[in-house]
Design an enzyme around this catalytic site. Structure first.
Site, PDB file in Angstrom:
ATOM      1  N   SER A  81       0.936  -1.234   0.038  1.00 19.77           N
ATOM      2  CA  SER A  81       0.021   0.145  -0.044  1.00 19.77           C
ATOM      3  C   SER A  81       1.090   1.126   0.003  1.00 19.77           C
ATOM      4  CB  SER A  81      -0.905  -0.127   1.227  1.00 19.77           C
ATOM      5  OG  SER A  81      -1.775  -1.222   1.276  1.00 19.77           O
TER       6      SER A  81
HETATM    7  N1  SAH Z   1      -0.130  -5.640   4.248  1.00 21.93           N
HETATM    8  C1  SAH Z   1       0.511  -5.899   2.864  1.00 21.93           C
HETATM    9  C2  SAH Z   1      -0.370  -5.463   1.624  1.00 21.93           C
HETATM   10  C3  SAH Z   1      -1.226  -6.421   1.304  1.00 21.93           C
HETATM   11  S1  SAH Z   1      -1.983  -6.687  -0.119  1.00 21.93           S
HETATM   12  C4  SAH Z   1       1.773  -5.077   2.788  1.00 21.93           C
HETATM   13  O1  SAH Z   1       2.260  -4.487   3.690  1.00 21.93           O
HETATM   14  O2  SAH Z   1       2.612  -5.515   1.874  1.00 21.93           O
HETATM   15  C5  SAH Z   1      -3.267  -7.577   0.366  1.00 21.93           C
HETATM   16  C6  SAH Z   1      -2.625  -9.026   0.654  1.00 21.93           C
HETATM   17  O3  SAH Z   1      -3.969  -9.802   1.331  1.00 21.93           O
HETATM   18  C7  SAH Z   1      -2.369  -9.961  -0.395  1.00 21.93           C
HETATM   19  O4  SAH Z   1      -1.031 -10.333  -0.259  1.00 21.93           O
HETATM   20  C8  SAH Z   1      -3.298 -10.823  -0.626  1.00 21.93           C
HETATM   21  O5  SAH Z   1      -2.725 -12.200  -1.064  1.00 21.93           O
HETATM   22  C9  SAH Z   1      -3.647 -11.224   0.790  1.00 21.93           C
HETATM   23  N2  SAH Z   1      -5.201 -11.826   0.973  1.00 21.93           N
HETATM   24  C10 SAH Z   1      -6.317 -11.799   0.131  1.00 21.93           C
HETATM   25  N3  SAH Z   1      -7.377 -12.432   0.940  1.00 21.93           N
HETATM   26  C11 SAH Z   1      -6.638 -12.863   1.889  1.00 21.93           C
HETATM   27  C12 SAH Z   1      -7.394 -13.707   2.968  1.00 21.93           C
HETATM   28  N4  SAH Z   1      -8.509 -14.201   2.943  1.00 21.93           N
HETATM   29  N5  SAH Z   1      -6.536 -14.164   3.862  1.00 21.93           N
HETATM   30  C13 SAH Z   1      -5.180 -13.749   3.967  1.00 21.93           C
HETATM   31  N6  SAH Z   1      -4.619 -13.003   2.964  1.00 21.93           N
HETATM   32  C14 SAH Z   1      -5.491 -12.711   2.073  1.00 21.93           C
END
Ligand code: SAH
Length: 233
Positions: A81
């Protein structure tokens, strides 16, 4: 196993083609201009952003953009993000050193690294095994010892470790997930992007004596939370 390219950067920052000093300057400018200037004031939060090397969390090819004022791709269709949004969500949680914090969506691990500097223990869940593994290797190399990783569907939380003092969801669900609210300690709070594109809103939920207080924050754009309580694939 070959050393992932982002770990080489941790060991030798000059690999980015930018000397250490320049990276520190870029990071400091990011904190001043993108985060503090927009109203984030908590000194512990600002200090955490000054210490985590964001360039280590983005793919090698776009490392020169690590301190840009925007989200960046981290592979497998996922994103790290925008720094301001990470800071806004972090500050909104009001994390204290003894807190147990649950993060849904490990992604690159950047947000987990920030949380780990502020909290007692961070529990982070990612559904994509490769992203989780990469984040684990990197965060270990950075010396973060208070993070526990899990590869699973974070939309149902981590019930075995509940309750949590704070919960941060970093992927968008169509509506508030009650499973996660149930895993929040009394007096705790949760921050999550909620709603269908393009109407996602960052939302803070506080649990006070069993009652929920909902505070809408700003409009945002996150990748989808995919799982039992989120979107189907
Ligand atoms: N916090 C992260 C940004 C995350 S982007 C950072 O600092 O880089 C969102 C993430 O959520 C992605 O990696 C995606 O694969 C994950 N995601 C989506 N659905 C999910 C679920 N049900 N459980 C765990 N992770 C999930």
């Amino acid at each position: 196993m070959p050393i992932p390219s982002n770990i080489q950067t941790v060991l030798d920052p000059s690999i980015t083609g930018r000397p250490d000093d320049l990276l520190r300057q870029l990071r400091s400018r990011m904190v001043d201009e993108q985060i503090a200037a927009r109203g984030i004031q908590n000194p512990r939060v600002l200090e955490a952003f000054r210490s985590v090397p964001r360039e280590s969390f983005v793919p090698e090819g776009i490392r020169q953009s690590a301190y840009d004022d925007r989200a960046l791709p981290v592979g497998q269709g996922q994103t790290i993000s925008q720094p301001y949004i990470v800071a806004l969500m972090t500050e909104a949680l009001g994390i204290e050193p003894q807190h147990r914090v649950l993060e849904i969506g490990t992604g690159s691990g950047y947000q987990a690294a920030i949380l780990a500097l502020l909290a007692g223990t961070v529990y982070t869940i990612e559904r994509l095994p490769d992203l989780s593994r990469q984040a684990q290797v990197l965060l270990n190399a950075l010396g973060c010892t208070n993070i526990r990783f899990r590869v699973s569907d974070g939309s149902i939380g981590w019930p075995e470790e509940a309750p949590f003092d704070r919960i941060m969801v970093t992927a968008a669900a169509p509506e508030l997930i009650t499973d996660l609210v149930d895993q929040l300690a009394d007096g705790g709070c949760l921050v999550a992007p909620i709603g269908n594109e393009p109407d996602q809103r960052l939302t803070k939920i506080e649990k006070v004596k069993g009652r929920l207080i909902e505070r809408p924050m700003i409009g945002v754009r996150f990748v989808r939370l995919i799982g039992a309580r989120g979107y189907s694939e």
